[in-house]
Design an enzyme around this catalytic site. Structure first.
Site, mmCIF file in Angstrom:
data_model
loop_
_atom_site.group_PDB
_atom_site.id
_atom_site.type_symbol
_atom_site.label_atom_id
_atom_site.label_comp_id
_atom_site.label_asym_id
_atom_site.label_seq_id
_atom_site.Cartn_x
_atom_site.Cartn_y
_atom_site.Cartn_z
ATOM 1 N N ASP A 143 3.679 9.192 -0.739
ATOM 2 C CA ASP A 143 2.411 8.541 -0.389
ATOM 3 C C ASP A 143 2.133 7.443 -1.410
ATOM 4 O O ASP A 143 2.270 7.684 -2.611
ATOM 5 C CB ASP A 143 1.272 9.585 -0.457
ATOM 6 N N HIS A 188 0.816 -1.223 0.000
ATOM 7 C CA HIS A 188 0.000 0.000 0.000
ATOM 8 C C HIS A 188 0.846 1.268 0.000
ATOM 9 O O HIS A 188 0.331 2.352 -0.250
ATOM 10 C CB HIS A 188 -0.927 0.005 1.231
HETATM 11 P P1 ADQ Z 1 -2.931 6.064 4.800
HETATM 12 O O1 ADQ Z 1 -1.514 6.499 4.931
HETATM 13 O O2 ADQ Z 1 -3.643 5.892 6.091
HETATM 14 O O3 ADQ Z 1 -3.030 4.734 3.906
HETATM 15 P P2 ADQ Z 1 -4.900 7.404 2.928
HETATM 16 O O4 ADQ Z 1 -4.787 6.730 1.641
HETATM 17 O O5 ADQ Z 1 -5.095 8.852 2.797
HETATM 18 O O6 ADQ Z 1 -3.639 7.218 3.881
HETATM 19 O O7 ADQ Z 1 -6.134 6.751 3.680
HETATM 20 C C1 ADQ Z 1 -6.597 7.308 4.811
HETATM 21 C C2 ADQ Z 1 -8.030 6.842 5.048
HETATM 22 O O8 ADQ Z 1 -8.325 7.155 6.387
HETATM 23 C C3 ADQ Z 1 -9.004 7.603 4.159
HETATM 24 O O9 ADQ Z 1 -10.076 6.779 3.844
HETATM 25 C C4 ADQ Z 1 -9.454 8.740 5.084
HETATM 26 O O10 ADQ Z 1 -10.762 9.198 4.856
HETATM 27 C C5 ADQ Z 1 -9.378 8.086 6.450
HETATM 28 N N1 ADQ Z 1 -9.051 9.124 7.430
HETATM 29 C C6 ADQ Z 1 -7.899 9.805 7.551
HETATM 30 N N2 ADQ Z 1 -8.002 10.715 8.534
HETATM 31 C C7 ADQ Z 1 -9.234 10.607 9.033
HETATM 32 C C8 ADQ Z 1 -9.973 11.278 10.053
HETATM 33 N N3 ADQ Z 1 -9.447 12.267 10.765
HETATM 34 N N4 ADQ Z 1 -11.231 10.895 10.303
HETATM 35 C C9 ADQ Z 1 -11.782 9.915 9.583
HETATM 36 N N5 ADQ Z 1 -11.152 9.255 8.607
HETATM 37 C C10 ADQ Z 1 -9.901 9.584 8.333
HETATM 38 C C11 ADQ Z 1 -2.085 3.838 3.260
HETATM 39 C C12 ADQ Z 1 -1.087 4.507 2.338
HETATM 40 C C13 ADQ Z 1 -1.815 5.320 1.294
HETATM 41 C C14 ADQ Z 1 -2.795 4.414 0.528
HETATM 42 C C15 ADQ Z 1 -3.684 3.652 1.492
HETATM 43 C C16 ADQ Z 1 -4.534 2.606 0.769
HETATM 44 O O11 ADQ Z 1 -0.191 5.331 3.097
HETATM 45 O O12 ADQ Z 1 -0.905 5.902 0.400
HETATM 46 O O13 ADQ Z 1 -3.608 5.220 -0.292
HETATM 47 O O14 ADQ Z 1 -2.898 2.958 2.460
HETATM 48 O O15 ADQ Z 1 -3.748 1.761 0.017
#
Ligand code: ADQ
Length: 478
Positions: free
Chosen positions: A354, A152
């Site tokens: 990311d 991921h």
């Molecule tokens: P993350 O680093 O956690 O994931 P991201 O892809 O942005 O980053 O996913 C975060 C998820 O958590 C999103 O669905 C977001 O809505 C939710 N989230 C974040 N902050 C939140 C908050 N304050 N309240 C509620 N929900 C929140 C890792 C990798 C990414 C990759 C994903 C999926 O780092 O690059 O996109 O896995 O593969």
């Protein structure tokens, strides 16, 4: 004939989890008695027992990690070695012998537990950097199943890999899978570069990599979100997510509080924008950032840094009826988040590195097509590969981000609609159900690895070459 699907990830979905990845895998995993295996939320005895957490709509089995394993395997090797290394932060890598020892030991133990429930025709889909060596450990137990791995987070460069105590082990771990799924074609290029520089690897005519006697296909499967669900949540009428304190105009940032997300620069850039804004404009930056991995020092450091910057900027710019940065240090429920996205005039994603960044996709899906907001997106987020219609920025350049904020807030409607349509096409193309289907279809096409008891083994993956790009979760790298 294919047997059941076994998914392994560090986090195991709760009984009522509705995250995109969970929903996307539900059908595949519920049919033929599928199983999801992951770490129990509570520490416990590090034995080989899997605890049944539930059987509906599929079996969820959890192993316990001891307090020491949690420290060394999870916070240690996974989150203080592999995470910074893959996010180009070699300076934050903490090398300790006990981290590596327990990382390998946990993978060995999890392999024994997976072997207890796996039958020869089962597909095994392993997620993320917590389990890089799991296939190698399963092969040692003579499992010849088709095994797929999805990373991921960004695939590290050769230079980053050289920070590891044994960089050669990394390629060997990955070469024991039949299919390696990465987020972007840039990740695939870095992975192939690693294999190209390794004398043990040989390239097959279809682009797959032969390593020892195993053949592994490397492809990108950009992950996405459950698009229709997000649209539905964003369109559902409800009270203002702000209550009575709704700002007139706001920009949103939503991230786990992680140094890879570039939040300090985002705050500084917003400060630069405030210095140069027209006097009648009083936008807010609403930053939602729940704490994450707080026992790791680098995460505590960033928490203090952000509080300091937000405090200073608010001190400089605030008025009695206006707080420029509203910094919310906790999680927000999903339906509320979707409504927040829809009301925000712009979204700031400024990751320094990311894997994909699902917030970028959620923001776009939540917009009103008639009056959409603008996505400001770091060039270093995997999402930028497909979302070229966003306002792409260099997250290290705060002046460029400040100018992008001004451009987004002043952007004419026609341009906002054009950019939205371009981004939305990419969001649709990578819907999470499509992502999981294409990964599993590619894995099914792989020929299972031949495991011979004296240790020699071999496999062939005829159709899953690296050039066929699949289009794309919501279990995320915690
Ligand atoms: P993350 O680093 O956690 O994931 P991201 O892809 O942005 O980053 O996913 C975060 C998820 O958590 C999103 O669905 C977001 O809505 C939710 N989230 C974040 N902050 C939140 C908050 N304050 N309240 C509620 N929900 C929140 C890792 C990798 C990414 C990759 C994903 C999926 O780092 O690059 O996109 O896995 O593969």
């Amino acid at each position: 004939m294919t047997g059941k699907l076994i998914v392994v990830s560090n986090r195991i979905p709760g009984k009522t989890s509705s995250g995109g990845l969970v929903v996307a895998l539900q059908d595949a995993i519920s049919s033929n008695g599928g199983i999801w295996i992951g770490a129990h939320a509570d520490p416990g005895e590090p034995d080989d027992t899997l605890e049944e957490l539930g059987t509906e709509p599929y079996r969820r089995l959890a192993f316990h990690l001891s307090a020491e394993e949690l420290e060394n395997y999870y916070l240690g090797f996974a989150n203080s070695v592999l995470w910074p290394l893959c996010h180009r932060r070699g300076d934050l890598v903490q090398l300790r012998a006990e981290y590596e020892r327990d990382y390998l030991a946990v993978n060995r133990r999890v392999a024994r537990m997976v072997a207890q429930v796996a039958e020869p025709d089962d597909l095994i889909w392993i997620h993320d950097y917590h389990f890089l060596p799991l296939a190698e450990e399963l092969r040692k137990l003579h499992l010849s199943n088709r095994m797929g791995f999805f990373l991921h987070i960004p695939f590290p460069s050769l230079a980053d890999l050289s920070v590891l105590p044994d960089p050669d082990a990394f390629a060997h771990w990955l070469a024991q899978y039949n299919l390696l799924g990465l987020q972007t074609s840039a990740d695939v290029a870095r992975c192939l570069e690693m294999f190209r520089s390794d004398q043990r690897a040989e390239f097959m005519p279809n682009g797959s990599v032969k390593f020892d006697q195993n053949v592994v296909a490397v492809r990108s499967f950009p992950i996405g979100i459950d698009v229709d669900k997000l649209i539905h949540e964003a369109e559902t009428e409800g009270p203002s997510p702000f209550g009575r304190e709704e700002p007139e105009e706001f920009i949103i940032g939503v991230d786990r509080l992680d140094y890879s997300k570039g939040i300090p620069n985002r705050f500084r850039a917003f400060g630069e924008y405030l210095d140069s804004r027209p006097p009648d404009r009083r936008p807010c930056l609403v930053q939602i950032a729940p704490p994450s991995r707080e026992r790791v020092k680098a995460y505590r450091d960033i928490t203090f840094e952000l509080e300091e910057i937000a405090g200073r900027l608010n001190g400089e710019h605030a008025a009695l009826d206006w707080t420029p940065i509203r910094y919310i240090h906790r999680s927000v429920e999903r339906s509320r988040l979707a409504r927040l996205y829809r009301r925000a005039r712009a979204c700031l994603v400024t990751s320094l590195a990311d894997g994909m960044n699902l917030v970028a996709k959620e923001y776009i899906a939540a917009q009103d097509p008639e009056d959409p907001g603008v996505l400001i997106l770091s060039r270093f987020a995997g999402a930028a590969e497909d979302m070229q219609d966003a306002l792409l920025v260099n997250p290290y350049d705060t002046g460029e981000i400040a100018r992008a904020i001004a451009q987004a807030l002043d952007m004419p409607l026609a341009e906002r609609q054009r950019r939205y349509r371009g981004c939305m096409a990419a969001v649709r193309d990578t819907d999470v159900s499509q992502w999981s289907k294409s990964f599993l279809a590619a894995l099914r096409r792989c020929t299972p690895t031949l495991v011979v008891r004296n240790g020699a083994r071999g496999s062939a993956t005829p159709d899953a070459g690296p050039d066929q790009r699949a289009h794309s979760g919501d279990i995320y790298a915690e």
